[in-house]
Scaffold this active site. Structure first.
Site, PDB file in Angstrom:
ATOM      1  N   GLY A   1       0.844  -1.191   0.000  1.00 15.96           N
ATOM      2  CA  GLY A   1       0.000   0.000   0.000  1.00 15.96           C
ATOM      3  C   GLY A   1       0.878   1.239   0.000  1.00 15.96           C
TER       4      GLY A   1
ATOM      5  N   ILE B   1       2.454   2.939   2.394  1.00 19.18           N
ATOM      6  CA  ILE B   1       3.703   2.894   3.154  1.00 19.18           C
ATOM      7  C   ILE B   1       4.693   1.938   2.497  1.00 19.18           C
ATOM      8  CG2 ILE B   1       4.768   2.322   5.368  1.00 19.18           C
ATOM      9  CD1 ILE B   1       2.148   3.214   6.714  1.00 19.18           C
TER      10      ILE B   1
ATOM     11  N   SER C   1       1.732  -9.201  -1.466  1.00 18.69           N
ATOM     12  CA  SER C   1       0.606  -8.363  -1.091  1.00 18.69           C
ATOM     13  C   SER C   1      -0.687  -9.032  -1.531  1.00 18.69           C
ATOM     14  CB  SER C   1       0.726  -6.987  -1.752  1.00 18.69           C
ATOM     15  OG  SER C   1      -0.177  -6.058  -1.181  1.00 18.69           O
ATOM     16  N   ARG C   2      -1.767  -8.620  -0.907  1.00 20.12           N
ATOM     17  CA  ARG C   2      -3.070  -9.167  -1.254  1.00 20.12           C
ATOM     18  C   ARG C   2      -3.414  -8.911  -2.708  1.00 20.12           C
ATOM     19  NH1 ARG C   2      -7.690  -6.935   2.519  1.00 20.12           N
ATOM     20  NH2 ARG C   2      -6.919  -5.039   1.523  1.00 20.12           N
TER      21      ARG C   2
ATOM     22  N   ARG D   1       1.572  -3.376  12.932  1.00 27.38           N
ATOM     23  CA  ARG D   1       0.758  -3.627  14.124  1.00 27.38           C
ATOM     24  C   ARG D   1       1.343  -4.827  14.864  1.00 27.38           C
ATOM     25  NH1 ARG D   1      -0.727   0.680  13.421  1.00 27.38           N
ATOM     26  NH2 ARG D   1      -2.832   1.547  13.307  1.00 27.38           N
TER      27      ARG D   1
ATOM     28  N   GLU E   1      -0.137  -1.183  23.967  1.00 30.81           N
ATOM     29  CA  GLU E   1       0.603   0.071  23.914  1.00 30.81           C
ATOM     30  C   GLU E   1       1.605   0.125  25.070  1.00 30.81           C
ATOM     31  OE1 GLU E   1       0.596   2.690  21.594  1.00 30.81           O
ATOM     32  OE2 GLU E   1      -0.378   1.053  20.519  1.00 30.81           O
TER      33      GLU E   1
ATOM     34  N   HIS F   1       6.580   2.734  19.669  1.00 27.38           N
ATOM     35  CA  HIS F   1       5.454   3.042  18.782  1.00 27.38           C
ATOM     36  C   HIS F   1       5.525   4.503  18.314  1.00 27.38           C
ATOM     37  CE1 HIS F   1       0.891   2.513  17.797  1.00 27.38           C
ATOM     38  NE2 HIS F   1       1.641   2.748  16.728  1.00 27.38           N
TER      39      HIS F   1
END
Length: 315
Positions: free
Chosen positions: A152, A154, A173-174, A233, A261, A281
């Site tokens: 995508g 990024i 990638s998808r 993530r 987090e 993060h």
């Protein structure tokens, strides 16, 4: 219409004041806070009688959503996994995000973490203070195979940066994109990417389909000594098993995201693992990205007030 900015956007206060004055001149009520809420109860209080909530990456629970009269949640973030999407849908609340605001920032940190791991920044820092005349042999990105998972915005930005390093770039990638192929990047299966790459960087969202996307089987496919970079993530990797491989000197890693987090608990496996450089993060977190983010958030808001939705997330 009442609009509440319940988390700080971390830009110059003059930017917020300018937008606040514009909205008030348009006949809207605008309220903003300098600090994020510390509890659901405080969020509910802040969102009382609010039509539009502007939030960042702080959780927005079903409890909060169900106790508001919101019509729109304007998220100053790309990911939306910190929001109870089912509750939004049940309450017919629209959702927009700030996709794209930190593409360059994240791509740059991927490069930074990669160099930090290959040049052993953590250990070299320790050696400065040990007083011994020895060096740690590092490695180049040049000449290596760099696997990009997710092409995508990024992933595409990262590929542009990697082109100058003289490495071979492969991707999974998808969906395959012609503009990525035009950059000389070959799309391969996930298995081939993991087996062939010296460095792997993740750029996929966290959802039901991607949880533990790199689990035990996938991590075991990686080359011994390969580097895993995760600025996407935390939940897309089995971090417990990753920590095991790091401690066995089978993999190295640069990690910016976790299953929670920060601050991380003392027993969190990656916190105590070998062969890893951790950041807090912060991949998205640059001065420039915060200013772009604020602009997108207010553009989203003005479009909504004009009867249109841009950057909408389907629920």
């Amino acid at each position: 219409m009442k609009i509440s900015l319940i988390d700080p956007l971390e830009v110059d206060s003059a930017i917020i004041e300018k937008e606040a004055n514009k909205l008030r001149e348009m006949g809207h009520e605008f309220e903003y806070f300098d600090q994020s809420s510390k509890s659901d109860e405080e969020k509910i209080e802040r969102l009382k009688d609010t039509d539009v909530a502007i939030i960042t990456n702080k959780p927005l629970s079903a409890k909060v959503i169900n106790n508001t009269k919101l019509k729109l949640v304007d998220v100053a973030f790309t990911g939306v996994d910190h929001i109870d999407l089912d509750a939004l849908k049940e309450n017919d609340i629209k959702l927009v995000n700030a996709s794209g605001y930190s593409d360059d920032s994240v791509a740059e940190l991927v490069i930074g973490l990669t160099i930090s791991v290959l040049r052993k920044f953590n250990k070299n820092r320790e050696n400065i203070f040990e007083g011994e005349d020895h060096y740690l042999l590092g490695e180049l990105i040049k000449g290596k195979t760099f696997g990009v998972i997710g092409t995508g915005n990024i992933g595409s930005k990262l590929i542009d940066l990697l082109k100058v390093f003289g490495c071979k770039i492969i991707a999974h990638s998808r969906s395959e994109k012609e503009d990525i192929k035009a950059k000389g990047v070959e799309y391969v299966s996930l298995e081939e990417l993991l087996r062939e790459s010296d460095i792997v960087s993740l750029h996929i969202p966290n959802n039901k389909e991607t949880k533990n996307f790199l689990g035990k089987d996938e991590l075991d496919m990686m080359k011994e000594g390969a580097v895993l970079i995760n600025c996407a993530r935390g939940a897309v990797v089995d971090n417990d098993y990753l920590a095991k491989l790091l401690n066995e000197d089978k993999l190295r890693a640069g990690i910016d995201v976790f299953d929670m987090e920060p601050p991380l608990p003392e027993d969190y496996p990656l916190r105590n693992a070998k062969n890893v450089i951790l950041t807090n993060h912060v991949a998205f977190y640059t001065k420039e990205a915060m200013e772009i983010r604020a602009r997108i958030v207010f553009d989203n808001l003005y479009s909504y007030l004009d009867g249109k939705l841009i950057n909408e997330i389907s629920l």
